[in-house]
Design a protein around this motif. Structure first.
Motif, PDB file in Angstrom:
ATOM      1  N   CYS A  32      48.119  35.865  36.440  1.00  0.00           N
ATOM      2  CA  CYS A  32      46.439  35.748  36.185  1.00  0.00           C
ATOM      3  C   CYS A  32      45.955  35.778  37.456  1.00  0.00           C
ATOM      4  CB  CYS A  32      46.298  34.453  35.259  1.00  0.00           C
ATOM      5  SG  CYS A  32      44.646  34.384  34.857  1.00  0.00           S
ATOM      6  N   GLU A  33      45.297  36.556  37.760  1.00  0.00           N
ATOM      7  CA  GLU A  33      44.586  36.683  39.297  1.00  0.00           C
ATOM      8  C   GLU A  33      43.277  36.663  39.162  1.00  0.00           C
ATOM      9  OE1 GLU A  33      46.601  40.080  40.968  1.00  0.00           O
ATOM     10  OE2 GLU A  33      45.108  41.280  40.077  1.00  0.00           O
ATOM     11  N   LEU A  34      42.550  36.072  40.042  1.00  0.00           N
ATOM     12  CA  LEU A  34      41.288  35.858  40.402  1.00  0.00           C
ATOM     13  C   LEU A  34      40.576  37.354  41.114  1.00  0.00           C
ATOM     14  CD1 LEU A  34      40.420  32.511  41.466  1.00  0.00           C
ATOM     15  CD2 LEU A  34      40.330  33.329  39.061  1.00  0.00           C
ATOM     16  N   SER A  35      39.407  38.041  40.610  1.00  0.00           N
ATOM     17  CA  SER A  35      39.056  39.073  41.118  1.00  0.00           C
ATOM     18  C   SER A  35      37.746  38.831  41.981  1.00  0.00           C
ATOM     19  CB  SER A  35      38.798  40.211  40.058  1.00  0.00           C
ATOM     20  OG  SER A  35      38.098  41.449  40.767  1.00  0.00           O
ATOM     21  N   ARG A  36      37.649  38.957  43.198  1.00  0.00           N
ATOM     22  CA  ARG A  36      36.674  38.485  44.080  1.00  0.00           C
ATOM     23  C   ARG A  36      35.332  39.742  44.043  1.00  0.00           C
ATOM     24  NH1 ARG A  36      36.292  34.943  48.281  1.00  0.00           N
ATOM     25  NH2 ARG A  36      38.757  34.854  48.336  1.00  0.00           N
ATOM     26  N   ASP A  37      34.309  39.369  44.125  1.00  0.00           N
ATOM     27  CA  ASP A  37      33.124  40.306  44.027  1.00  0.00           C
ATOM     28  C   ASP A  37      32.962  40.858  45.454  1.00  0.00           C
ATOM     29  OD1 ASP A  37      30.160  40.734  44.421  1.00  0.00           O
ATOM     30  OD2 ASP A  37      30.648  41.080  42.234  1.00  0.00           O
ATOM     31  N   ALA A  38      32.812  42.176  45.578  1.00  0.00           N
ATOM     32  CA  ALA A  38      32.834  42.541  47.027  1.00  0.00           C
ATOM     33  C   ALA A  38      31.420  42.326  47.686  1.00  0.00           C
ATOM     34  CB  ALA A  38      32.874  44.044  46.898  1.00  0.00           C
ATOM     35  N   SER A  39      30.404  42.234  46.825  1.00  0.00           N
ATOM     36  CA  SER A  39      28.929  42.028  47.581  1.00  0.00           C
ATOM     37  C   SER A  39      28.755  40.482  47.854  1.00  0.00           C
ATOM     38  CB  SER A  39      28.022  42.468  46.792  1.00  0.00           C
ATOM     39  OG  SER A  39      28.051  41.788  45.353  1.00  0.00           O
ATOM     40  N   THR A  40      29.185  39.669  46.964  1.00  0.00           N
ATOM     41  CA  THR A  40      28.936  38.270  47.140  1.00  0.00           C
ATOM     42  C   THR A  40      29.992  37.559  47.972  1.00  0.00           C
ATOM     43  OG1 THR A  40      29.699  37.773  45.149  1.00  0.00           O
ATOM     44  CG2 THR A  40      27.284  38.266  45.226  1.00  0.00           C
ATOM     45  N   GLY A  41      31.261  37.869  47.695  1.00  0.00           N
ATOM     46  CA  GLY A  41      32.425  37.389  48.097  1.00  0.00           C
ATOM     47  C   GLY A  41      32.966  36.230  47.079  1.00  0.00           C
ATOM     48  N   ARG A  42      32.348  35.928  45.865  1.00  0.00           N
ATOM     49  CA  ARG A  42      32.561  35.069  44.964  1.00  0.00           C
ATOM     50  C   ARG A  42      33.616  35.504  44.055  1.00  0.00           C
ATOM     51  NH1 ARG A  42      27.616  32.236  42.574  1.00  0.00           N
ATOM     52  NH2 ARG A  42      29.247  30.878  41.709  1.00  0.00           N
ATOM     53  N   PHE A  43      34.235  34.723  43.559  1.00  0.00           N
ATOM     54  CA  PHE A  43      35.410  34.845  42.382  1.00  0.00           C
ATOM     55  C   PHE A  43      34.447  35.205  41.234  1.00  0.00           C
ATOM     56  CE2 PHE A  43      38.217  32.940  45.430  1.00  0.00           C
ATOM     57  CZ  PHE A  43      39.379  33.934  45.614  1.00  0.00           C
ATOM     58  N   THR A  44      34.393  36.279  40.520  1.00  0.00           N
ATOM     59  CA  THR A  44      33.613  36.493  39.441  1.00  0.00           C
ATOM     60  C   THR A  44      34.250  36.882  38.029  1.00  0.00           C
ATOM     61  OG1 THR A  44      32.935  38.561  40.117  1.00  0.00           O
ATOM     62  CG2 THR A  44      31.380  36.859  40.830  1.00  0.00           C
ATOM     63  N   ARG A  45      35.610  37.511  38.299  1.00  0.00           N
ATOM     64  CA  ARG A  45      36.231  38.004  37.141  1.00  0.00           C
ATOM     65  C   ARG A  45      37.605  37.528  37.430  1.00  0.00           C
ATOM     66  NH1 ARG A  45      34.115  41.317  33.563  1.00  0.00           N
ATOM     67  NH2 ARG A  45      36.186  42.166  33.153  1.00  0.00           N
ATOM     68  N   ILE A  46      38.422  37.795  36.189  1.00  0.00           N
ATOM     69  CA  ILE A  46      39.883  37.166  36.138  1.00  0.00           C
ATOM     70  C   ILE A  46      40.546  38.533  35.420  1.00  0.00           C
ATOM     71  CG2 ILE A  46      41.564  35.551  35.319  1.00  0.00           C
ATOM     72  CD1 ILE A  46      39.259  33.748  34.849  1.00  0.00           C
TER      73      ILE A  46
END
Length: 323
Positions: A78-92
């Motif tokens: 189970c891994e976190l996916s980081r948003d390229a534009s904001t740098g925040r983890f937004t999806r799993i």
């Protein structure tokens, strides 16, 4: 106060005391899938039902579920996916291993699916700060509470670690051997086995300790045969180098084995061709002196087409047939 894994686990467990109508429907759908005697099940359909039944409908659409053909060291992740534009983890992203699970009983992939869904649930409910637990793996008190509750409710067998050790080891085809003292120390005996071609080095968290306590050097002793695509991508020089290494090791093995003779063994390579007269030629005293014979030669196997070729002709064979 931020929500902890234990808080989130207790909130999910509370919903199992009296199932809602939606949970009851999800449970019935799951039971239908689990008892349909089919060898496979749709992970997306199951995941959607488990999301309703056990995880308070918090996982979809934030969590993506997929099979991974490249996951060979663990059954799921189970891994976190980081948003390229904001740098925040937004999806799993929840991945299940195709190589490790595709031939195992269906219950194994379902238990793995629920295991990884528990991690995803904690990532969502604890504001992306999933507790790593006492052992640093994310399987702390909260994980164990929720896993035990789900196991008791649905008669599952969600555990902290999988036991697919033989399957995992079969994919560790890149092997290095240390020449230092650790080669005589169990359980690893100086061996490092990996599914990828990454030599032991400073990137390993145990490397500094190994250098201090052993100090030996790692040499690669095993690797998988290259695929057809990899062979085609090699330069002529690289292919020739591989062929020479295989021939050298083959001949060296023959020298070490030695040919058995009447009083002992010989240090010469074993001859695989005997002296024979040419087939179909009548033998007579008149032409005995002119009878043609095949010269006694050492045969080696072509590393590409497996044809047996005289050692003296192997290079020409490789150049003309396989270049």
């Amino acid at each position: 106060m931020p929500v902890t894994d234990e808080d989130a686990a207790l909130a999910a467990i509370a919903t199992l005391e009296h199932l809602s109508a939606e949970q009851t429907t999800a449970l019935q759908a799951i039971n239908t899938i689990l008892h349909n005697d089919e060898p496979f099940a749709d992970i997306h359909e199951l995941f959607a039902h488990y999301n309703v039944l056990y995880f308070r409908k918090l996982l979809l659409p934030r969590v993506e579920v997929l099979w991974s053909p490249r996951l060979t060291l663990c059954a799921g992740i189970c891994e976190l996916s980081r948003d390229a534009s904001t740098g925040r983890f937004t999806r799993i992203r929840l991945k299940l291993s195709t190589p490790l699970l595709q031939y195992r009983p269906r219950s194994d992939f379902i238990n793995t699916l629920i295991h990884e869904a528990i991690h995803a649930y904690f990532f969502v409910t604890t504001s992306w700060k999933h507790s790593r637990g006492d052992d640093g793996t994310g399987h702390g008190v909260g994980f164990q509470l929720l896993a035990d509750a789900i196991n008791n409710h649905g008669n599952y067998n969600v555990t902290i670690y999988h036991t697919f050790h033989d399957e995992v080891d079969s994919f560790r085809t890149h092997v290095w051997q240390c020449d230092g003292p650790c080669q005589s120390q169990p359980p690893y005996l100086g061996l490092v086995k990996r599914s990828m071609n990454r030599a032991p080095g400073k990137g390993d968290n145990w490397w500094a300790r190994h250098q201090a306590e052993c100090g030996g050097t790692y040499t690669k002793i095993q690797e998988p045969a290259p695929t057809k695509k990899q062979l085609e991508a090699m330069s002529t020089k690289e292919r020739a180098g591989r062929q020479k290494n295989k021939l050298d090791s083959w001949v060296a093995a023959g020298v070490r084995k030695g040919a058995k003779t009447e009083g002992g063994t010989s240090d010469k390579p074993i001859d695989l061709v005997e002296d024979k007269t040419l087939a179909g030629q009548k033998r007579s005293r008149a032409d005995d002196d002119d009878l043609l014979r095949v010269e006694k030669k050492l045969l080696v196997e072509c590393p590409i087409c497996n044809l047996k070729i005289a050692e003296s002709d192997i290079n020409e064979h490789l150049d003309t047939v396989h270049t």
